[in-house]
Design a protein around this motif. Structure first.
Motif, PDB file in Angstrom:
ATOM      1  N   ASN A  72       0.837  -1.190   0.000  1.00 59.32           N
ATOM      2  CA  ASN A  72       0.000   0.000   0.000  1.00 59.32           C
ATOM      3  C   ASN A  72       0.882   1.253   0.000  1.00 59.32           C
ATOM      4  N   LYS A  73       0.283   2.388  -0.229  1.00 61.05           N
ATOM      5  CA  LYS A  73       1.045   3.625  -0.398  1.00 61.05           C
ATOM      6  C   LYS A  73       1.872   3.951   0.839  1.00 61.05           C
ATOM      7  N   ASP A  74       1.305   3.742   2.016  1.00 62.23           N
ATOM      8  CA  ASP A  74       2.025   4.081   3.239  1.00 62.23           C
ATOM      9  C   ASP A  74       3.291   3.252   3.392  1.00 62.23           C
ATOM     10  N   ARG A  75       3.195   1.938   3.141  1.00 63.00           N
ATOM     11  CA  ARG A  75       4.374   1.083   3.252  1.00 63.00           C
ATOM     12  C   ARG A  75       5.388   1.416   2.162  1.00 63.00           C
ATOM     13  N   LEU A  76       4.876   1.729   0.986  1.00 65.48           N
ATOM     14  CA  LEU A  76       5.760   2.096  -0.119  1.00 65.48           C
ATOM     15  C   LEU A  76       6.574   3.342   0.239  1.00 65.48           C
ATOM     16  N   PHE A  77       5.901   4.347   0.786  1.00 60.90           N
ATOM     17  CA  PHE A  77       6.597   5.566   1.198  1.00 60.90           C
ATOM     18  C   PHE A  77       7.651   5.259   2.261  1.00 60.90           C
ATOM     19  N   GLN A  78       7.332   4.321   3.151  1.00 64.77           N
ATOM     20  CA  GLN A  78       8.288   3.968   4.199  1.00 64.77           C
ATOM     21  C   GLN A  78       9.576   3.410   3.584  1.00 64.77           C
ATOM     22  N   PHE A  79       9.436   2.548   2.588  1.00 61.66           N
ATOM     23  CA  PHE A  79      10.624   1.996   1.929  1.00 61.66           C
ATOM     24  C   PHE A  79      11.376   3.070   1.148  1.00 61.66           C
ATOM     25  N   PHE A  80      10.658   3.964   0.487  1.00 65.38           N
ATOM     26  CA  PHE A  80      11.334   5.043  -0.230  1.00 65.38           C
ATOM     27  C   PHE A  80      12.090   5.952   0.733  1.00 65.38           C
ATOM     28  N   GLU A  81      11.510   6.208   1.896  1.00 60.63           N
ATOM     29  CA  GLU A  81      12.196   7.034   2.896  1.00 60.63           C
ATOM     30  C   GLU A  81      13.505   6.402   3.335  1.00 60.63           C
ATOM     31  N   GLU A  82      13.537   5.092   3.412  1.00 58.56           N
ATOM     32  CA  GLU A  82      14.747   4.413   3.866  1.00 58.56           C
ATOM     33  C   GLU A  82      15.765   4.210   2.754  1.00 58.56           C
ATOM     34  N   GLY A  83      15.405   4.609   1.516  1.00 59.52           N
ATOM     35  CA  GLY A  83      16.410   4.585   0.459  1.00 59.52           C
ATOM     36  C   GLY A  83      16.149   3.680  -0.718  1.00 59.52           C
ATOM     37  N   ALA A  84      14.961   3.068  -0.804  1.00 61.98           N
ATOM     38  CA  ALA A  84      14.657   2.252  -1.987  1.00 61.98           C
ATOM     39  C   ALA A  84      14.587   3.149  -3.221  1.00 61.98           C
ATOM     40  N   ASP A  85      15.093   2.646  -4.336  1.00 60.22           N
ATOM     41  CA  ASP A  85      15.052   3.416  -5.580  1.00 60.22           C
ATOM     42  C   ASP A  85      13.760   3.211  -6.343  1.00 60.22           C
ATOM     43  N   SER A  86      13.208   1.991  -6.236  1.00 61.89           N
ATOM     44  CA  SER A  86      12.006   1.701  -7.013  1.00 61.89           C
ATOM     45  C   SER A  86      11.305   0.493  -6.404  1.00 61.89           C
ATOM     46  N   PHE A  87      10.175   0.141  -6.998  1.00 61.62           N
ATOM     47  CA  PHE A  87       9.336  -0.949  -6.528  1.00 61.62           C
ATOM     48  C   PHE A  87       8.906  -1.774  -7.730  1.00 61.62           C
ATOM     49  N   LEU A  88       8.941  -3.088  -7.596  1.00 62.64           N
ATOM     50  CA  LEU A  88       8.510  -3.985  -8.671  1.00 62.64           C
ATOM     51  C   LEU A  88       7.476  -4.949  -8.125  1.00 62.64           C
ATOM     52  N   LYS A  89       6.300  -4.909  -8.732  1.00 62.11           N
ATOM     53  CA  LYS A  89       5.217  -5.774  -8.283  1.00 62.11           C
ATOM     54  C   LYS A  89       5.362  -7.166  -8.880  1.00 62.11           C
ATOM     55  N   LYS A  90       5.150  -8.173  -8.051  1.00 60.97           N
ATOM     56  CA  LYS A  90       5.180  -9.557  -8.518  1.00 60.97           C
ATOM     57  C   LYS A  90       3.750 -10.056  -8.735  1.00 60.97           C
ATOM     58  N   PRO A  91       3.547 -10.988  -9.645  1.00 54.98           N
ATOM     59  CA  PRO A  91       4.546 -11.558 -10.544  1.00 54.98           C
ATOM     60  C   PRO A  91       4.991 -10.561 -11.602  1.00 54.98           C
ATOM     61  N   ALA A  92       6.242 -10.670 -12.032  1.00 51.42           N
ATOM     62  CA  ALA A  92       6.808  -9.710 -12.975  1.00 51.42           C
ATOM     63  C   ALA A  92       7.144 -10.409 -14.286  1.00 51.42           C
ATOM     64  N   SER A  93       6.737  -9.825 -15.388  1.00 49.24           N
ATOM     65  CA  SER A  93       7.052 -10.381 -16.708  1.00 49.24           C
ATOM     66  C   SER A  93       8.502 -10.091 -17.065  1.00 49.24           C
ATOM     67  N   ILE A  94       8.998 -10.765 -18.082  1.00 47.70           N
ATOM     68  CA  ILE A  94      10.359 -10.517 -18.574  1.00 47.70           C
ATOM     69  C   ILE A  94      10.494  -9.059 -18.983  1.00 47.70           C
ATOM     70  N   ASN A  95       9.509  -8.558 -19.720  1.00 50.93           N
ATOM     71  CA  ASN A  95       9.569  -7.166 -20.177  1.00 50.93           C
ATOM     72  C   ASN A  95       9.623  -6.203 -19.005  1.00 50.93           C
ATOM     73  N   ALA A  96       8.829  -6.490 -17.965  1.00 54.88           N
ATOM     74  CA  ALA A  96       8.806  -5.609 -16.788  1.00 54.88           C
ATOM     75  C   ALA A  96      10.160  -5.592 -16.099  1.00 54.88           C
ATOM     76  N   VAL A  97      10.812  -6.746 -16.019  1.00 58.39           N
ATOM     77  CA  VAL A  97      12.136  -6.823 -15.388  1.00 58.39           C
ATOM     78  C   VAL A  97      13.153  -5.999 -16.178  1.00 58.39           C
ATOM     79  N   ILE A  98      13.166  -6.163 -17.505  1.00 58.39           N
ATOM     80  CA  ILE A  98      14.124  -5.433 -18.336  1.00 58.39           C
ATOM     81  C   ILE A  98      13.889  -3.931 -18.240  1.00 58.39           C
ATOM     82  N   GLN A  99      12.633  -3.517 -18.326  1.00 56.97           N
ATOM     83  CA  GLN A  99      12.329  -2.086 -18.257  1.00 56.97           C
ATOM     84  C   GLN A  99      12.674  -1.515 -16.890  1.00 56.97           C
ATOM     85  N   LYS A 100      12.387  -2.258 -15.823  1.00 56.98           N
ATOM     86  CA  LYS A 100      12.693  -1.771 -14.482  1.00 56.98           C
ATOM     87  C   LYS A 100      14.192  -1.542 -14.320  1.00 56.98           C
ATOM     88  N   ILE A 101      14.992  -2.506 -14.759  1.00 54.94           N
ATOM     89  CA  ILE A 101      16.445  -2.361 -14.657  1.00 54.94           C
ATOM     90  C   ILE A 101      16.912  -1.135 -15.442  1.00 54.94           C
TER      91      ILE A 101
END
Length: 494
Positions: free
Chosen positions: A150-179
């Motif tokens: 949820n948005k609140d938990r996502l913000f918590q991870f961003f505050e601690e230094g996460a660069d991005s978030f990837l939702k699972k399950p993730a397709s091959i295309n999603a993995v390549i684009q995220k990287i």
């Protein structure tokens, strides 16, 4: 596609053994695997970025036990891009992850982390803090993995230094684009902001000001450019101008934490406690799961002579910690249920219900997913009535999800409640009229349910499409013939 200059990486034997273990087990756990054919356009567009990363050299470290996610990354990196498998390391726990991370840092190999948001019944926030504090200048990219945050938990991870978030399950295309997106911004404004940040990090503050102002000249409301302009002004000891830039950024963005963090920092450095408190409260409203911040707010309320407000924030801090613990336990119960589902639906039902006990008070995507999976598990046991109830709860959280209506229809069909099943099929099609297109199983199930409910027009629509895409599928032709061309059915079972 250009040919890479392959380089040998240091091999950690135990790490390779863990990867081999995942390979051996994945065949029995591929039911929910989400790997689609990679689009050539995606590979060609982003391949050079990823090749450059591994050639520098870089390494992809997966902190996960999710065999399906590993398979998606392997398909993206090894099969689609042709990069050697040694550039992927999989580690199952945070202790091992710290060791592997240190190993590659010492060898001047840059890690790119894919990290579960929760492992071993605890959030991985502490490990994220460790990475950011221990390797500040190493430029480590961190993508957080989850089925749903949820948005609140996502913000918590961003505050601690996460660069991005990837939702699972993730397709091959999603993995390549995220990287690719994490390695290099893909639009002009973001690219220039990144350039300005690099100037700030190198203490080239005048250059940073110039680049940031060029961005704001073209995109006047770009909050990220305002933040980096503030950083540059602060580096030039122009603190009021820096503060003005941060305040402008905060006013021009709704869900951007960094401006508020910068404003709090300046006021704290100037020992301006009333203003620091004001913006800490704003930051807490936007990102309410940070328990340490609530305690700091309470402390400042004490300084302001307001013990009642201090007590309120102390209570909120304890409540947030309790909610965090429940969320983690709920996630663990869900993992257990998923493992059990492939072998024992009755046991899986038990753990789905346990997981719901921890998350059902939250109107979240996770609660919807658990109810939906619980319904599937109950259907496998022939408990159609209980399954319908579970799907109805899932629909309460996500009324616009056609898959839930479709699953509910199947439960009614299992119970030979064809009119009710047809009604839910119609609701699914009302949400997504193309739902059955190109999918023989869905087209058949919809056609059969409509046929048995004597909804012949709808039945023929689905069955004719099925005949076009998969001739001879089960008894499709027989049902079509029985439906007749004049809208009358013969031999239709009620």
């Amino acid at each position: 596609m250009r040919k890479r200059n392959a380089k040998s990486l240091y091999v950690i034997k135990s790490c390779e053994a863990e990867l081999k273990d995942i390979e051996e087990k994945k065949k029995s756990e591929t039911k929910s695997l989400y790997v689609v054919r990679t689009e050539d356009e995606v590979v060609n567009k982003y391949s050079d970025l990823i090749y450059d990363f591994v050639d520098n050299p870089g390494i992809f470290i997966l902190i996960t036990r999710d065999k399906n996610f590993y398979q998606s990354v392997k398909s993206a990196i090894v099969l689609s891009l042709g990069i050697e498998q040694e550039y992927i390391k999989v580690v199952p726990d945070l202790t091992r992850a710290a060791e592997v991370l240190q190993f590659f840092i010492e060898k001047d190999v840059k890690p790119f982390l894919f990290m579960e948001h929760c492992l071993d019944s605890e959030l991985t926030l502490s490990f994220l803090r460790f990475v950011r504090s221990s390797y500040k200048k190493k430029g480590i990219k961190v993508a957080v993995l989850s089925r749903e945050l949820n948005k609140d938990r996502l913000f918590q991870f961003f505050e601690e230094g996460a660069d991005s978030f990837l939702k699972k399950p993730a397709s091959i295309n999603a993995v390549i684009q995220k990287i690719a997106f994490m390695l290099k911004p893909q639009c002009e404004a973001d690219s220039l902001v990144q350039e300005a940040r690099e100037h700030v990090e190198a203490h080239r503050f005048e250059e940073a000001v110039s680049v940031a102002e060029s961005v704001l000249h073209k995109w006047p409301k770009n909050a990220a450019a305002m933040v980096v302009l503030g950083d540059a002004k602060k580096g030039l000891a122009k603190r009021q101008e820096a503060l003005n830039a941060y305040v402008s950024a905060e006013r021009n963005s709704d869900n951007y934490l960094e401006p508020l963090q910068k404003i709090v920092m300046i006021h704290a450095e100037d020992d301006n406690k009333p203003e620091a408190l004001k913006y800490l409260v704003k930051l807490d409203r936007m990102s309410p799961l940070n328990c340490n911040r609530k305690i700091k707010i309470a402390e400042l309320h004490f300084d302001q002579g307001d013990p009642l407000s201090a007590e309120k924030y102390f209570d909120c801090a304890i409540h947030s910690a309790q909610e965090e613990a429940l969320s983690v336990v709920g996630e663990m119960s869900l993992d257990i249920a998923e493992l059990a589902a492939a072998h024992d639906p009755k046991m899986a039902t038990k753990y789905y219900r346990q997981s719901l006990d921890f998350v059902k008070s939250s109107k979240s995507q996770m609660a919807m997913n658990i109810y939906n999976r619980l319904g599937i598990s109950l259907r496998k046991q022939g408990l159609w009535h209980e399954a319908v109830e579970a799907y109805a709860e899932a629909a309460r959280f996500a009324p616009g999800d056609e898959n839930i209506q479709y699953n509910m229809a199947l439960a009614y069909t299992d119970a030979k409640k064809y009119p009710e099943g047809a009604e839910k099929m119609s609701q699914a099609l009302g949400i997504n009229p193309e739902m059955y297109k190109g999918n023989p199983d869905i087209a058949y199930n919809m056609g059969e349910t409509f046929f048995k409910a004597r909804k012949l027009r709808e039945a023929k629509q689905c069955l004719k499409h099925l005949h076009e895409i998969s001739p001879g599928y089960k008894d499709c032709e027989d049902m079509l013939a029985k439906a007749g061309g004049n809208g009358r059915a013969t031999g239709v079972s009620a």
